[in-house]
Design an enzyme around this catalytic site. Structure first.
Site, PDB file in Angstrom:
ATOM      1  CG  ASP A 168      27.545 -24.684  80.059  1.00  0.00           C
ATOM      2  OD1 ASP A 168      26.366 -25.016  80.230  1.00  0.00           O
ATOM      3  OD2 ASP A 168      27.910 -23.928  79.136  1.00  0.00           O
ATOM      4  CB  SER A 219      30.126 -19.076  68.832  1.00  0.00           C
ATOM      5  OG  SER A 219      30.448 -17.851  68.251  1.00  0.00           O
ATOM      6  CB  THR A 220      35.078 -19.276  68.921  1.00  0.00           C
ATOM      7  OG1 THR A 220      34.961 -19.894  70.221  1.00  0.00           O
ATOM      8  CG2 THR A 220      34.666 -17.818  69.003  1.00  0.00           C
ATOM      9  CG  ASP A 251      26.847 -25.873  73.831  1.00  0.00           C
ATOM     10  OD1 ASP A 251      25.889 -25.476  74.523  1.00  0.00           O
ATOM     11  OD2 ASP A 251      27.997 -25.413  73.949  1.00  0.00           O
ATOM     12  CG  HIS A 288      22.571 -18.803  75.678  1.00  0.00           C
ATOM     13  ND1 HIS A 288      23.340 -19.945  75.614  1.00  0.00           N
ATOM     14  CD2 HIS A 288      23.057 -18.067  76.689  1.00  0.00           C
ATOM     15  CE1 HIS A 288      24.266 -19.881  76.545  1.00  0.00           C
ATOM     16  NE2 HIS A 288      24.110 -18.757  77.216  1.00  0.00           N
ATOM     17  CE  LYS A 318      31.069 -22.308  78.588  1.00  0.00           C
ATOM     18  NZ  LYS A 318      30.700 -22.335  77.158  1.00  0.00           N
ATOM     19  CG  ASP A 335      22.361   3.709  51.764  1.00  0.00           C
ATOM     20  OD1 ASP A 335      21.836   2.592  51.530  1.00  0.00           O
ATOM     21  OD2 ASP A 335      21.704   4.693  52.140  1.00  0.00           O
ATOM     22  N   GLY A 336      23.827   0.331  52.039  1.00  0.00           N
ATOM     23  CA  GLY A 336      23.702  -0.708  53.063  1.00  0.00           C
ATOM     24  C   GLY A 336      22.314  -0.838  53.655  1.00  0.00           C
ATOM     25  CD  GLU A 337      18.960   3.658  54.438  1.00  0.00           C
ATOM     26  OE1 GLU A 337      18.011   3.717  53.643  1.00  0.00           O
ATOM     27  OE2 GLU A 337      19.288   4.598  55.189  1.00  0.00           O
TER      28      GLU A 337
HETATM   29  C1  R5P Z   1      27.456 -20.862  76.135  1.00  0.00           C
HETATM   30  O1  R5P Z   1      27.115 -20.994  77.297  1.00  0.00           O
HETATM   31  C2  R5P Z   1      26.836 -21.581  74.989  1.00  0.00           C
HETATM   32  O2  R5P Z   1      25.963 -22.585  75.392  1.00  0.00           O
HETATM   33  C3  R5P Z   1      27.902 -22.179  74.093  1.00  0.00           C
HETATM   34  O3  R5P Z   1      28.610 -23.162  74.818  1.00  0.00           O
HETATM   35  C4  R5P Z   1      28.850 -21.122  73.637  1.00  0.00           C
HETATM   36  O4  R5P Z   1      28.139 -20.033  73.114  1.00  0.00           O
HETATM   37  C5  R5P Z   1      29.756 -21.686  72.592  1.00  0.00           C
HETATM   38  O5  R5P Z   1      30.658 -20.695  72.207  1.00  0.00           O
HETATM   39  P1  R5P Z   1      32.069 -21.067  71.616  1.00  0.00           P
HETATM   40  O6  R5P Z   1      31.837 -22.021  70.491  1.00  0.00           O
HETATM   41  O7  R5P Z   1      32.604 -19.738  71.138  1.00  0.00           O
HETATM   42  O8  R5P Z   1      32.886 -21.637  72.707  1.00  0.00           O
END
Ligand code: R5P
Length: 294
Positions: free
Chosen positions: A166, A220-221, A216, A127, A189, A34-36
């Site tokens: 950023d 993520s994406t 960085d 972060h 940014k 069940d995922g537990e």
């Molecule tokens: C945001 O301020 C973080 O430092 C990364 O720049 C951010 O999480 C990167 O996300 P993504 O790869 O989705 O642009």
């Protein structure tokens, strides 16, 4: 002190334990139909300060529950102290209430871990350091940026320009600059809190003809790095690389970054990926040795 090999970070935990000279305690684990989650410590922790090494990248919720259960199991089995070593601290990006009605997820996660038995936290390039200010236990934030910069020195990129995508990440570029010995700077940014859309600008940045490494905390994406690479190309950068501590790399992020003109994506083993060329083990092992002797 003993090191529990969390299922999400087994390899890193083993390397760390070896470098820190700690006895490793293996973990049996499974997911019920069940995922537990289920975990069991496979060695004695009685009377020990126990370090549970477990990252909490995706699937975050399962890994957080495993971590909480391991802390609980350690205490139930006689551990005197539990330190959670969480290289990637899931939910750390929700470190404040950006919009009315939200909560502060990282604080809630920490309270949950405290209730489970965690007494202290060690993490890597969280972060925002401010995310660790209101936690119910002491928290230490390590930086893997010097190790990443050293990778590029070994590659022959000394004097490369260290770029933060950023302003908030400028401290990261400055740490890299200390090792690389070249210039450093940042893009600007802006993020729309409702749509999540970001826009970047590179006003006043002089990188013409230079090798630039975009540093960085998280990729993520990949959108941030793709956007930064576009600006760097427009500004005449000769070679572009990128490095991050946490290569979350959702979907085809790495491919999109390479297609944007970045020569190489380098990450650590905080999150499992195929770009984890720099291990956090020496960094964490040093921190654990300091904890043990302090
Ligand atoms: C945001 O301020 C973080 O430092 C990364 O720049 C951010 O999480 C990167 O996300 P993504 O790869 O989705 O642009």
């Amino acid at each position: 002190m003993k090191a529990v090999l969390g299922p999400a970070s087994r390899e890193l935990a083993e390397k760390t334990a070896e470098l820190a000279g700690l006895e490793a305690v293996d973990v049996a684990y499974k997911l019920f139909p069940d995922g537990e989650s289920y975990v069991r410590l496979e060695g004695s922790v009685r009377g020990e300060h126990v370090v549970v090494v477990q990252t909490t990248s995706a699937p975050q919720d399962t890994r957080l529950m495993q971590l909480a259960f391991l802390a609980g199991a350690a205490k139930r089995n006689g551990a005197v102290k539990v330190t959670a070593v969480v290289p990637y601290l899931g939910y750390a990006r929700q470190d404040k209430m950006f919009l009315e009605g939200e909560g502060v997820s990282v604080e809630t996660v920490a309270r949950m871990l405290k209730a489970a038995g965690v007494d202290a936290l060690v993490t890597v390039n969280v972060h925002a350091e401010s995310a660790l200010e209101n936690l119910p236990f002491p928290a230490k934030n390590l930086s893997a940026i010097p190790l990443l910069a050293e990778y590029f020195v070994q590659k022959g990129c000394e004097k490369a320009f260290a770029l933060a995508p950023d302003k908030g990440a400028m401290y990261i570029a400055e740490q890299a600059q200390q090792v690389l010995g070249g210039g450093a700077g940042h893009l600007d940014k802006k993020r729309d809190r409702y749509t999540g859309q970001t826009s970047q600008t590179g006003e006043g940045l002089d990188v013409k003809g230079q090798t630039v490494i975009i540093f960085d905390d998280i990729i993520s994406t990949g959108g941030t790095i793709v956007g930064a690479a576009k600006i760097l190309r427009e500004l005449g950068a000769e070679r572009i690389f990128t490095a991050c501590v946490h290569p979350v790399l959702v979907g085809d992020a790495e491919r999109r970054i390479l297609e944007a003109g970045v020569e190489e994506v380098v990450g650590t083993d905080s999150v499992s990926s195929d770009v984890g060329k720099v291990s956090l083990a020496p960094l964490i092992a040093e921190a654990l040795k300091a904890l043990e002797s302090g």
